[in-house]
Structures are given as structure tokens and as C-alpha cells.
Design a protein around this motif. Sequence first.
Motif, PDB file in Angstrom:
ATOM      1  N   ARG A  88      13.551  26.355  -5.831  1.00 43.21           N
ATOM      2  CA  ARG A  88      14.083  25.048  -6.208  1.00 43.21           C
ATOM      3  C   ARG A  88      12.932  24.271  -6.835  1.00 43.21           C
ATOM      4  O   ARG A  88      11.949  23.951  -6.160  1.00 43.21           O
ATOM      5  N   GLN A 140      11.892  24.801 -13.663  1.00 38.36           N
ATOM      6  CA  GLN A 140      13.190  25.233 -14.176  1.00 38.36           C
ATOM      7  C   GLN A 140      13.065  25.808 -15.591  1.00 38.36           C
ATOM      8  O   GLN A 140      13.794  26.731 -15.966  1.00 38.36           O
ATOM      9  N   THR A 166      16.694  26.726  -9.547  1.00 41.30           N
ATOM     10  CA  THR A 166      17.663  25.629  -9.416  1.00 41.30           C
ATOM     11  C   THR A 166      16.917  24.308  -9.242  1.00 41.30           C
ATOM     12  O   THR A 166      15.778  24.286  -8.781  1.00 41.30           O
TER      13      THR A 166
END
Length: 432
Positions: free
Chosen positions: A304, A310, A317
Motif C-alpha cells: 500500500r 503506485q 494499492t
Amino acid sequence: MRANSLTVLHADKTRLRADLLALGRKARAAARDLMLLSPEAKAEALRASARAIRAALPPILEANAADVNEARGSGQNEAFIDRLLLTPERVEGIAKSVEDIADLPDPVGAVTAEWTRPNGLKISRVRTPLGVIGVIFESRPNVTADAGALCLKAGNAVILRTGSGALRSAIELVKAMQAGLASKGMPDGAIQLVPVADREAVGLMLSGLDGAIDVIVPRGGKSLVARVQAEARVPVFAHLDGNNHLYVHEKADLEMARKVLLNSKLRRTGVCGAAETLLVDQACAGTHLAPLVKALLDSDCAVRGDQAAQAVDPRVTPASEEDWSTEYLDRIIAVKVVEGLDDAIRHIETYGSHHTDAIITADEAAARRFLSEVDSAIVLHNASTQFADGGEFGFGAEIGIATGRMHARGPVGVEQLTSFKYVVKGEGTVRP
């Protein structure tokens, strides 16, 4: 406690209080005897406990299988199952840990300082047991034996309370340890376990059991530690969650960073020393970020990340604000690019839990600043966060990693389970 009290206590609150108070009285009586035992007597008793654990392998594994099946049936994740699971090799590891604790230098009676005053008084500071320690921990069977052995080595009686997920396993481990201790004449009540999952037992322990408990050591997640700190009427060795960071500095060797990152995060995801956030310096993000993120993703670790993370891999995510302060204890990590050492330290101070944080760098000056300015119980340079472990520090084992700033900090081993007194010797000396 009576063998049939497991079900009775769970249903009868009055009986629960009465039996826990009896547990406390028994522990207090044992503590008075334990403080007088020789180092040899305690060490031999612990070795006998280790032998008893080995001899009790079948019932321990049977009880653990029931705990694991129940955990799987309730939908617990694999990291939880890994913390809970016992195998013959892990039980042998538990027994070996008890033996390692037996072989440690005995802290009780050690003189940590001594001096003579101008008036002739000879003063020394001497280590003494704390007394009765209450250890409240979640579903990790090895903590049962480690905590019991560490407390006894330091001359303390201990009352253990584990989470419901590991209760059957803990009962068999404590039963074995008690048999070993009894074979060497140890006082009844030296190591005891609350044999119920009732949460009210935690509250009773936090009240001090009418003065029987001298200190509480919690080992678990945020909710457990928050409750302990809010309700305890006795001193607490705080053990907060391990929201640990690995910071890859601009002068980090990429291969070293990759190796340390994968070990920090994935060696065992369910331990408190696991890395939960990767910080990558903006100055090396162009060369280091993508390979590090790819290494995590290819190892089945969810990432994440911020916008920079990203951008390097579509499998990343978006990270939320909550992710930066989350202890996942799972195959998940948060990734962020920071603008240099100052920004990394600010991020750790803002979101970290003061548990364990590491820097990867070939720049000694940057490493010195990180080790000096990051206010965590354990700080590392070019080493995995998974070294946050009392056994790895040479303590034999640990009850937990204390993240507070009073008395014990870092791995809580035998020395941290002692207090001290001052012994003063004179020759008819009087104060003018």
C-alpha cells in the motif's frame, strides 16, 4: 486451582474473583520463598521444567491442534495461525529456550554499584526480585514458557493470563513446567496460569489482586495495551504495538536494502519485530524504489503506497492515512518516499510506536543521526528489524519489548525483571 474450574470459573463471576485472589495469595507466598533460593536451585528447576516440556510433547501438540482448529474455524488469518502453531520443532525450541534461561547469569544479589562515603559508610546497590509479576499476553504459546522461566530466574512468582486462542496449549505447557518445578522442590505457586478466557480475569489482575501483584507486563495489540494502561492499579511495563520502519537512505546499497527488507517484513510477519512501513529516500528512489517494491510484490506481500510507489508498479494499492500507523502482522506493508533523513525521522516520530526502527545506509554520519534522533526502544543500522528479540540480544528470551521510558525499555529479560535495594554498612556510624 481445581481441574474442573475451567468451566465453572467462566460462568461464575464470584467464583472467578475468589479463585484469582487465591492465585494471588499463593503467588505472594511463593515469591517470599523464591527470593531466597540459590542460583543453582533455580537453574536446576528450570532445566527440570525443560525436560518436562519435552516429555509432555504429545498432550501439548494435541491441545495446540485443538487451538489451531478453533482459530481456523473462526476465520483467523495465517499470521495469527503461525504465531499460534506448535510443531515438535517449535516445542523443542521452547524447551531449549527454558534451558538457555537457566544458563543465564543469575541477576539476584548482583552488586551494580558500590562506594564509600567520607564518614566511612559503605553503600552498595544490589539487584532484588520484583515480587509477583502478572503477565497478560495474546495467543502465543511460547510466551507462556518464556515468561514463566524468565520470572522464576529473576526470583519472581508469576501469574500468566493468555488469550482464548492459545488457552489449551498454555494449560499443557504450564502443567509440564509445574511438574518440573515440583520435582525440584520449588514453592507451589511459582508459575501459575489463569485457566479461563474470561476477560473479567484481566480486570481482576489489573486491580492487583488485593496487593498480590507488584507489576503487570502486557504483551499484545493496541486494544490490550490501552486497556492495561487505562485500568491498571499497579505499575506497568508498557509493550505497545510494533509499527516498525525500515528507512532506505540515499547512500544505501540496493542489494543490502533488498535482503534486509525482505527479512524484516517476511521472515515472520506475525512477530512484533516485523517491519510495517518502508521509507525510501527521494534521492535514491529512481534506482531503489521499483526493485524494492517488486521484490515485496513478487514475494506475495501486498503493498500500500503513496503516489510514487503506485507509479512504479500497478499492483500497488493506494495507502490511506491509517496505513502509516498500522501494525499489520500480515503480508502487507506500507511504502512511502521521503525527502531525506529529516523527513524520515519526522514520519517515524509522527506515526511510529517507539518500538523498532532501522536505517540502511553506507553513510556513517547519517546512521549516527538516525540512531541518536529516533526515539525508539530499539534502533538498528544495516540490520533487520526482526532482531528485536530478547533471545537475539543474548537475554535467553523475553517477556516482551517495553516501549515506555521507565525502568525497563526494549527486550524485557531477567535483569529487567529485577529491582534493587541499597545495602548500607557502618561501624556504629551515627549522623551528626
